[in-house]
Scaffold this active site. Sequence first.
Site, mmCIF file in Angstrom:
data_model
loop_
_atom_site.group_PDB
_atom_site.id
_atom_site.type_symbol
_atom_site.label_atom_id
_atom_site.label_comp_id
_atom_site.label_asym_id
_atom_site.label_seq_id
_atom_site.Cartn_x
_atom_site.Cartn_y
_atom_site.Cartn_z
ATOM 1 N N ARG A 132 -9.070 0.697 8.941
ATOM 2 C CA ARG A 132 -8.612 -0.651 9.268
ATOM 3 C C ARG A 132 -9.649 -1.407 10.092
ATOM 4 N NH1 ARG A 132 -2.668 0.647 9.040
ATOM 5 N NH2 ARG A 132 -1.510 -1.290 9.210
ATOM 6 N N ARG A 150 11.988 -5.375 4.835
ATOM 7 C CA ARG A 150 11.678 -3.964 4.527
ATOM 8 C C ARG A 150 12.587 -3.014 5.312
ATOM 9 N NH1 ARG A 150 5.596 -1.788 4.901
ATOM 10 N NH2 ARG A 150 5.728 -2.318 7.104
ATOM 11 N N LYS A 178 0.833 -1.210 0.000
ATOM 12 C CA LYS A 178 0.000 0.000 0.000
ATOM 13 C C LYS A 178 0.869 1.263 0.000
ATOM 14 C CE LYS A 178 -2.168 -0.964 3.896
ATOM 15 N NZ LYS A 178 -1.465 -2.194 4.288
ATOM 16 N N ARG A 235 0.548 -8.629 13.731
ATOM 17 C CA ARG A 235 -0.105 -7.690 12.807
ATOM 18 C C ARG A 235 -0.966 -8.441 11.791
ATOM 19 N NH1 ARG A 235 4.740 -4.742 10.466
ATOM 20 N NH2 ARG A 235 3.285 -3.398 9.383
ATOM 21 N N ARG A 276 11.686 -0.909 10.790
ATOM 22 C CA ARG A 276 10.638 -0.566 11.752
ATOM 23 C C ARG A 276 10.582 -1.620 12.851
ATOM 24 N NH1 ARG A 276 5.335 0.612 8.156
ATOM 25 N NH2 ARG A 276 4.443 -0.433 9.964
HETATM 26 P P1 AMP Z 1 1.282 0.892 8.898
HETATM 27 O O1 AMP Z 1 2.464 1.786 8.678
HETATM 28 O O2 AMP Z 1 0.086 1.286 8.091
HETATM 29 O O3 AMP Z 1 1.633 -0.570 8.767
HETATM 30 O O4 AMP Z 1 0.845 1.115 10.431
HETATM 31 C C1 AMP Z 1 1.728 0.817 11.499
HETATM 32 C C2 AMP Z 1 0.960 0.692 12.795
HETATM 33 O O5 AMP Z 1 0.296 1.941 13.082
HETATM 34 C C3 AMP Z 1 -0.153 -0.337 12.804
HETATM 35 O O6 AMP Z 1 0.324 -1.650 13.089
HETATM 36 C C4 AMP Z 1 -1.063 0.202 13.910
HETATM 37 O O7 AMP Z 1 -0.518 -0.049 15.183
HETATM 38 C C5 AMP Z 1 -0.977 1.693 13.660
HETATM 39 N N1 AMP Z 1 -2.028 2.148 12.704
HETATM 40 C C6 AMP Z 1 -1.833 2.682 11.452
HETATM 41 N N2 AMP Z 1 -3.010 2.965 10.863
HETATM 42 C C7 AMP Z 1 -3.968 2.590 11.746
HETATM 43 C C8 AMP Z 1 -5.390 2.604 11.730
HETATM 44 N N3 AMP Z 1 -6.087 3.038 10.671
HETATM 45 N N4 AMP Z 1 -6.048 2.135 12.835
HETATM 46 C C9 AMP Z 1 -5.383 1.694 13.917
HETATM 47 N N5 AMP Z 1 -4.045 1.635 13.991
HETATM 48 C C10 AMP Z 1 -3.335 2.083 12.927
#
Ligand code: AMP
Length: 226
Positions: free
Chosen positions: A88, A127, A13, A171, A160
């Site tokens: 999400r 990554r 994404k 996750r 990360r």
């Molecule tokens: P991402 O970079 O999109 O993989 O997001 C990293 C982390 O941020 C996720 O594992 C969640 O802990 C948090 N996070 C990001 N977007 C959301 C969302 N829409 N709702 C809840 N937690 C989020």
Amino acid sequence: MKIVLLGAPGAGKGTVAKMMAERLGVVHISTGDMLREAVAAGTPVGLKAKSYMDAGDLVPDDVVVGVLMERIQKDDCKAGFVLDGFPRTVPQAEALEKGLADMGLSLDLVVDLVVGEEVVVQRLSGRRQCRDCGAIYHVQNMPPKVDGVCDRCGGRLYQRDDDKPETIRERLRTFEEKTKPLRELYDGAGLRRTIDASVGPEETYQAVVDLLTAEGVLPGREGAAR
Ligand code: AMP
């Protein structure tokens, strides 16, 4: 255009959204990036979010919805945006729909990037991301020219914390439980389309552009965004 990129962690994404921002001039909104910035800056949102993110769990809906709604009301979003990592959960999707309706807007399309679990684990564990500009690399699939250094800005690359194996599994479990139900919800709304994202970034990006063009969300080959 107002679109959502749906898909498991590691589906691509962020990579596709960044390509769309660079090549189509669309505003890329990543709640994950915004939350990581808030954590790094030690803001109240960051303090609330950190423990959930470290555990591979979702940050509570009210926190993320607040961050997102504030962002999409900014002027630069008037020309359109691509949402990466939001919504999400079903309540987040409902809050988005209501927030957009209040602004007289609605989503054009939900693009679901579909990949198998083995691919996701391989991608996430390799990554690397730039600390300065957020560019995404992969130690095998998309390595930088110089090890550990961003090609674009010379920033340092890092892994990360939530891309470590224990957290990756959590996750993926969270995705299955809380995010997958969005597929049904957006199918019901007639908005979801799927893309095979197990191929490389360029092919995936092109498939997304072709889809958006076929659906009338993009006017022509990489033309101006709606
Ligand atoms: P991402 O970079 O999109 O993989 O997001 C990293 C982390 O941020 C996720 O594992 C969640 O802990 C948090 N996070 C990001 N977007 C959301 C969302 N829409 N709702 C809840 N937690 C989020």
